[in-house]
Design a protein around this motif. Structure first.
Motif, short mmCIF file in Angstrom:
data_model
loop_
_atom_site.label_atom_id
_atom_site.label_comp_id
_atom_site.label_asym_id
_atom_site.label_seq_id
_atom_site.Cartn_x
_atom_site.Cartn_y
_atom_site.Cartn_z
N LYS B 818 0.80 -1.22 0.00
CA LYS B 818 0.00 0.00 0.00
C LYS B 818 0.83 1.28 0.00
CE LYS B 818 -3.97 -2.29 1.68
NZ LYS B 818 -3.35 -3.62 1.84
N ILE B 819 0.36 2.21 -0.83
CA ILE B 819 0.95 3.54 -0.85
C ILE B 819 -0.04 4.43 -0.10
CG2 ILE B 819 1.52 5.51 -2.31
CD1 ILE B 819 1.76 3.51 -4.65
N TYR B 820 0.42 5.04 0.98
CA TYR B 820 -0.46 5.95 1.71
C TYR B 820 -0.05 7.37 1.39
CZ TYR B 820 -1.86 1.88 4.41
OH TYR B 820 -2.35 0.66 4.78
N ILE B 821 -1.02 8.19 1.11
CA ILE B 821 -0.70 9.58 0.81
C ILE B 821 -1.81 10.46 1.36
CG2 ILE B 821 -1.72 9.45 -1.50
CD1 ILE B 821 0.75 11.26 -2.31
N ARG B 822 -1.43 11.69 1.71
CA ARG B 822 -2.44 12.58 2.30
C ARG B 822 -3.29 13.22 1.22
NH1 ARG B 822 0.76 16.18 6.58
NH2 ARG B 822 -0.57 17.72 5.60
N ASN B 823 -4.58 13.29 1.49
CA ASN B 823 -5.51 13.91 0.56
C ASN B 823 -5.14 15.34 0.22
OD1 ASN B 823 -7.51 12.15 -0.30
ND2 ASN B 823 -8.56 12.22 1.68
N ASP B 824 -4.52 16.03 1.19
CA ASP B 824 -4.27 17.45 0.95
C ASP B 824 -2.91 17.72 0.30
OD1 ASP B 824 -2.71 16.77 3.05
OD2 ASP B 824 -3.42 18.32 4.42
N SER B 825 -2.24 16.67 -0.18
CA SER B 825 -0.98 16.91 -0.89
C SER B 825 -1.26 17.59 -2.22
CB SER B 825 -0.28 15.58 -1.16
OG SER B 825 0.43 15.18 -0.05
N PRO B 826 -0.52 18.66 -2.52
CA PRO B 826 -0.72 19.31 -3.82
C PRO B 826 -0.15 18.45 -4.94
CG PRO B 826 1.07 20.37 -2.63
CD PRO B 826 0.50 19.34 -1.70
N VAL B 827 -0.74 18.56 -6.14
CA VAL B 827 -0.35 17.63 -7.21
C VAL B 827 1.12 17.75 -7.59
CG1 VAL B 827 -2.62 17.38 -8.24
CG2 VAL B 827 -1.11 19.17 -9.06
N ASN B 828 1.71 18.95 -7.45
CA ASN B 828 3.11 19.07 -7.87
C ASN B 828 4.05 18.27 -6.96
OD1 ASN B 828 2.83 20.75 -5.73
ND2 ASN B 828 3.89 22.50 -6.64
N LYS B 829 3.58 17.91 -5.79
CA LYS B 829 4.37 17.04 -4.91
C LYS B 829 3.85 15.60 -4.96
CE LYS B 829 6.50 20.50 -2.62
NZ LYS B 829 7.87 20.83 -2.95
N ALA B 830 2.54 15.48 -4.96
CA ALA B 830 1.91 14.18 -4.72
C ALA B 830 2.26 13.13 -5.78
CB ALA B 830 0.40 14.33 -4.64
N PHE B 831 2.28 13.55 -7.04
CA PHE B 831 2.55 12.57 -8.08
C PHE B 831 3.92 11.93 -7.88
CE2 PHE B 831 -0.95 14.43 -10.54
CZ PHE B 831 -1.53 13.28 -11.04
N GLY B 832 4.91 12.77 -7.59
CA GLY B 832 6.26 12.26 -7.36
C GLY B 832 6.29 11.31 -6.17
N GLU B 833 5.53 11.67 -5.14
CA GLU B 833 5.52 10.84 -3.94
C GLU B 833 4.84 9.48 -4.20
OE1 GLU B 833 5.65 14.84 -1.24
OE2 GLU B 833 3.76 13.75 -1.38
N ILE B 834 3.85 9.52 -5.05
CA ILE B 834 3.19 8.25 -5.41
C ILE B 834 4.19 7.35 -6.14
CG2 ILE B 834 1.40 7.19 -6.87
CD1 ILE B 834 -0.31 9.70 -6.28
#
Lengths: 141, 920
Positions: B818-834
């Motif tokens: 599982k990849i857990y990520i916060r709903n409030d992550s902005p897309v410019n960060k979140a995609f990389g984190e995924i």
């Protein structure tokens, strides 16, 4: 708890705990010699997650079944592929049938299990699977 | 992929019938070692060949074969089973050879002709025509068989796996798209692509197993249901094979051919292609003995009936109807008169296949948008009508009664205030529109509606003066309508206007066709001659079925009219003519469209409105989830254009714009979309037109954005709709669209607000993100987005507090799959984190967390940003190497997505030193 079930759960727990060297008769290790490691791991870990109470509050948890065919984002073609992997894993690890029943589009509990049995399984996983998360498994900003 | 329709042709039991027209037989003989071993005797059983019936030979070879157009004779070299092809040239007394490889080059030249002194060439006797099979890498040569060479029996079929052109055991796809009557028209290409792109491929899968022994086999297979799959066994004939003992294994006689179908639809399609389409009826059960036909069709009927029963019993929503229709689509009409008892009042059967069921299917069909997209609902609907006619035929011997029954029903049953008759009129498209109208004509011609004194016409058909607006004075309608139509330079014209009135009757008025304006524009003064006016102030209202006499129906009508036609047919011809004209105009020149769009609001168009309707259904998620696919038929690459229903609706909302370039482009764009769904055959024009206009729209994207902002402000659409419209129009315009646009346009947007499908789609536009996206799609790994509190609760260790995690700014985590990520992550960060966490999950599942050797070995082989990772790996702990892998994946993604890199990602060195510092 049925000993066969307990053995299967222990096999899973050992397999997913990086601190443990799994025993030679571990059913997952046996299957990984025959089919791709990632196929065994990904499909079994999904089922393991489904019976792990810690994951029961995740958004799409369904206590009645583990859904294989996610129509929202899975094409029929991908589904067939995934379903084939599940069939393969159940074939190579028939022990899974002690707890699970593989259906066409989902996995459910073996119908011979009572509510009580299922609660016992949950409890067993909760008590025995406690793997600390490692540094690299977290991303800070 | 081999075209296994070869097999359906081969198994066709009617292939030798005198009536079948298969008189000329050609063989394509494979030039290989077998052929040489048999001393080039084409008809030897050991030679691989394909039988072709009819000529010209080349007609249906497209696809699998390349014609070899070389004037020099074919020769071969042989080394064991290896055969190589050359062509021999003797010029000026010098002999040289060109290899097949060189000969197939587009620019074969003199340098390719070589003496090849060290090779021994074998001349080939067959020199008529050669074809190259690229997959098999073999040449096939044509042999024309004389009639006396026919070696086929009648009682049994001569089976030889070699006759199947190299078909081998394995899984194939049955190609029944073309066999369903699709042509190369745009609509069919669109459909074809839709089908290929969808699950249809899986339905078509067929597994073929051939036994090597050539011998006589039964014409019809044994149909067996094994483990939920349907299998067909073509068995060796028990009596007629004196010279060979049929092996008996696993409790059954060895089969010659075994076909296993993945899905019932593939089986039904196979039966249709092999038997029913070739004129074999499931009703001819008494065709002599020893054919196994009776058993075969008995089983077929049993399977179909059971499947229909199942689907009817599981009929949960009105959209399950497509599942039932899909089955009906493949069943021969005869099936419905099978043993007639299907229509008797028998408890179990009647409800499923009887008249009531068919009407129920028709009722249900009306509630969904009828298009041929995904399931051929239009085709099937027409089939339903034909079935009803069949049933009536069985019930009544009187022609008129049976036809009256159908027409009575079509007039009296209503949906949304309109009769079924007109509902289907409005819902059918393209050639089915014509078929429908002819069908109605056919039954009408032999019904009592053909008589003018029919009760129904009494108040519905009358003559009035145009000046008499309130229609106070209704006179008897004319029997003869002075309707003339013409077709000049590709345009249909007529002298009468036909419109439906509010009672769904048809009002005819004398008029010059509006289209004459186009003529004027296009042909200037010359257009006058084409205009046809009748002076007059009359108006006639006809019931749709009223029999109207026409002075001179001709082949210039858009739909063939008859001396006496129902009013509806004239209206149909007018409508069809209108759309043909639009198409013709469009094919003449693109510019003319600009003037066409002068009449502005295309949303008013009947057909476009229908498109919007269909889109509306989709929007509500009832059909095809959220997406309405319009596929473009572009030459060469079959790139798909995807336009969601929402986009169509929103674009429709902003039509009727002032006369700007943008407004014109938008109306044109919608017009071309409409053309696509209407399938006027204008392949290039359509793809060109769509693209060009989409380009203009996106060039003027400020204006589009402004219009969309207005809609957002008016709460007619939301932000997500806005972004989607821009994106989809850009995609069609061929504006290079990548995730960087997505991120740049919405940098602060929260990942939690983006649909999972969109996340996957965006990830897939990059090489680095694709792997993770595919794994999520396959559910190997899971992406879980949580609100802040829930996120921390889920990933915290028992010893930790939520506060400490917050303080450490933990934003993403990976645990097992599982990849857990916060709903409030902005897309410019979140995609990389995924991508980062996804890489971790994939590594863990691949066993790399537990296998230090493999981990280090695999990572050492990575070259990232031009730098080998080996020396870094050597300095790192296992945990650091694991982190390195994820950071590499993330950094590659960030580079590809053109996201600004922070200090820890600036360079490979910075990244590595950060890892060494922060991780143990």
């Amino acid at each position: 708890m049925d000993l066969k079930i307990q053995k299967l759960l222990t096999d899973m727990i050992d397999n997913f705990d990086y601190r443990v060297v799994a025993k030679p008769d571990n059913s997952l290790i046996r299957a990984k010699k025959e089919i791709e490691i990632s196929v065994v791991n990904s499909r079994v870990v999904a089922l393991f997650g489904w019976i792990d109470p810690r994951e029961h509050n995740l958004p799409d948890f369904n206590p009645n079944k583990y859904v294989i065919y996610e129509r929202d984002f899975m094409s029929q073609e991908v589904f067939e592929e995934v379903s084939g992997e599940f069939k393969l894993v159940f074939e190579k690890i028939p022990e899974l049938n002690y707890i699970f029943k593989l259906k066409e589009e989902h996995v459910e509990f073996n119908s011979s299990l009572s509510k009580n049995d299922i609660e016992e399984i949950y409890e067993f996983v909760k008590t025995n699977y406690n793997v600390p998360i490692r540094d690299f498994q977290r991303r800070t900003r | 992929m081999e075209n296994i329709n070869l097999l359906t042709t081969y198994l066709n039991p009617k292939k030798y019938d005198a009536s079948s027209g298969y008189r000329d037989i050609h063989y394509l003989i494979r030039i290989d070692s077998d052929f040489l071993d048999e001393e080039q005797f084409s008809f030897s059983k050991n030679v691989t060949k394909i039988l072709r019936y009819g000529s010209p030979i080349a007609e249906d070879l497209a696809g699998g074969f390349l014609p070899v157009n070389i004037q020099y004779p074919l020769v071969v070299t042989r080394n064991g089973d290896e055969v190589e092809y050359y062509f021999k040239r003797i010029r000026n007394g010098i002999t040289t050879y060109v290899s097949l490889e060189d000969a197939l080059l587009p620019n074969t030249n003199e340098s390719h002709f070589l003496p090849y002194n060290d090779l021994t060439f074998i001349p080939i006797a067959l020199q008529h025509l050669h074809y190259y099979h690229p997959e098999q890498q073999k040449i096939y040569s044509v042999e024309i068989a004389m009639p006396e060479i026919r070696v086929f029996g009648h009682k049994a079929m001569d089976y030889n796996p070699k006759d199947l052109g190299g078909l081998t055991n394995g899984e194939y796809e049955l190609d029944y798209k073309n066999a369903s009557g699709y042509t190369n028209a745009v609509s069919d290409q669109i459909l074809g692509m839709l089908e290929q792109g969808s699950k249809a491929n899986l339905l078509r899968k067929i597994n073929i197993n051939l036994y090597e022994q050539a011998a006589k086999i039964y014409w019809y297979p044994k149909i067996v249901v094994e483990q939920g799959k349907i299998a067909l066994y073509y068995e060796y004939h028990r009596i007629l094979n004196d010279d060979f003992e049929i092996p008996f294994t696993d409790g059954r006689f060895q089969h010659a051919i075994k076909l296993t179908f993945n899905h019932i639809e593939g089986f039904l399609a196979f039966m249709e292609l092999t038997y029913f389409r070739n004129g074999v009826s499931p009703l001819d059960l008494w065709e002599g003995s020893g054919f196994r036909k009776r058993d075969c069709f008995k089983k077929y009927i049993e399977i179909v009936t059971k499947e229909l029963e199942n689907r009817v019993n599981n009929f949960k929503s009105k959209f399950s109807i497509t599942g039932i229709l899909a089955i009906i689509y493949y069943i021969p009409l005869d099936f419905f008169i099978k043993e007639q008892n299907l229509f008797r009042q028998q408890k179990d059967r009647n409800t499923i296949l009887g008249e009531q069921f068919i009407w129920f299917a028709i009722d249900s069909v009306l509630k969904i948008p009828i298009t041929n997209i995904t399931v051929n609902v239009e085709d099937i609907t027409l089939k339903l009508f034909e079935i009803l006619q069949f049933i009536q035929q069985y019930k009544n011997t009187e022609n008129k009664q049976k036809n009256d029954y159908l027409l009575d029903q079509l007039l009296s049953k209503t949906f949304e205030g309109k009769s079924y008759l007109l509902n289907f009129y409005h819902k059918m498209n393209t050639n089915n529109f014509v078929r429908y109208n002819h069908f109605i004509y056919k039954i009408w011609r032999k019904s009592s509606y053909f008589k003018r004194d029919h009760e129904v016409y009494k108040n519905s058909s009358y003559f009035t003066k145009l000046t008499d607006k309130d229609q106070k004075e209704k006179k008897k309608p004319w029997k003869m309508l002075p309707y003339t139509a013409d077709k000049t330079i590709g345009f249909y014209t007529s002298n009468i206007d036909a419109e439906f009135d509010e009672n769904d009757n048809i009002v005819f008025t004398p008029d010059a066709h509006w289209f004459s304006d186009i003529f004027t524009l296009f042909y200037g003064e010359k257009a006058r001659g084409i205009r046809a006016y009748i002076e007059g102030d009359w108006q006639i209202t006809y019931h749709p079925l009223y029999p109207v006499s026409l002075p001179n129906p001709s082949d210039k009508d858009a739909i063939r009219l008859q001396k006496i036609s129902p009013a509806l047919l004239i209206k149909a011809s007018e409508d069809k003519g209108f759309w043909n004209n639009v198409g013709t105009a469009a094919s003449y020149t693109f510019d003319i469209l600009t003037s066409l769009s002068g009449f502005g609001n295309l949303a008013k168009f009947r057909h476009l409105a229908r498109l919007a309707d269909a889109a509306g259904y989709v929007k509500n998620g009832i059909r095809l989830k959220n997406t309405f696919y319009v596929y473009k038929a572009a030459k060469g690459a079959a790139a798909a254009i995807e336009i969601s229903s929402g986009t169509i609706n929103i674009l429709l909302k902003i039509t009727g714009l002032e006369d700007t370039e943008f407004g014109k482009a938008l109306t044109n764009f919608l017009f071309w979309l409409e053309m696509l769904t209407l399938s006027v055959d204008l392949t290039d024009a359509i793809s060109g037109g769509l693209k060009l206009n989409a380009k203009i729209i996106s060039k003027e994207s400020d204006l589009l954005a402004k219009k969309l902002d207005e809609l957002v402000a008016a709460k007619q659409i939301d932000e997500a709709d806005r972004a989607r419209v821009i994106k989809e129009v850009e995609e069609i315009g061929g504006v290079r669209y990548k995730i960087d646009n997505f991120i740049a346009r919405n940098p602060k947007r929260k990942i939690g607000a983006i649909r999972k499908n969109d996340i996957l789609k965006e990830l897939k536009t990059t090489i680095s993100g694709e792997k993770v996206a595919l794994a999520i799609q396959k559910k190997e790994i899971k992406l879980i987005r949580l609100d802040e509190e829930e996120f921390y609760k889920t990933i915290k260790k028992p010893s930790e507090t939520i506060e400490s995690l917050k303080k450490d700014k933990v934003v993403a985590s990976q645990i097992k799959d599982k990849i857990y990520i916060r709903n409030d992550s902005p897309v410019n960060k979140a995609f990389g984190e995924i991508v980062h966490e996804g890489q971790h999950a994939l590594d863990e599942l691949a066993g790399l967390f537990d296998d230090s050797v493999a981990l280090r070995q695999q990572t050492s082989q990575i070259t990232h940003d031009g730098i080998s990772m080996k020396s870094y790996v050597d300095k790192m702990t296992d945990g650091q190497v694991i982190e390195l892998r994820a950071r590499i994946a993330e950094r590659e993604f960030l580079l590809e997505a053109k996201v600004a890199l922070d200090e820890n990602y600036n360079s490979v060195a910075a990244m590595v030193s950060f890892i060494l510092k922060e991780y143990k």
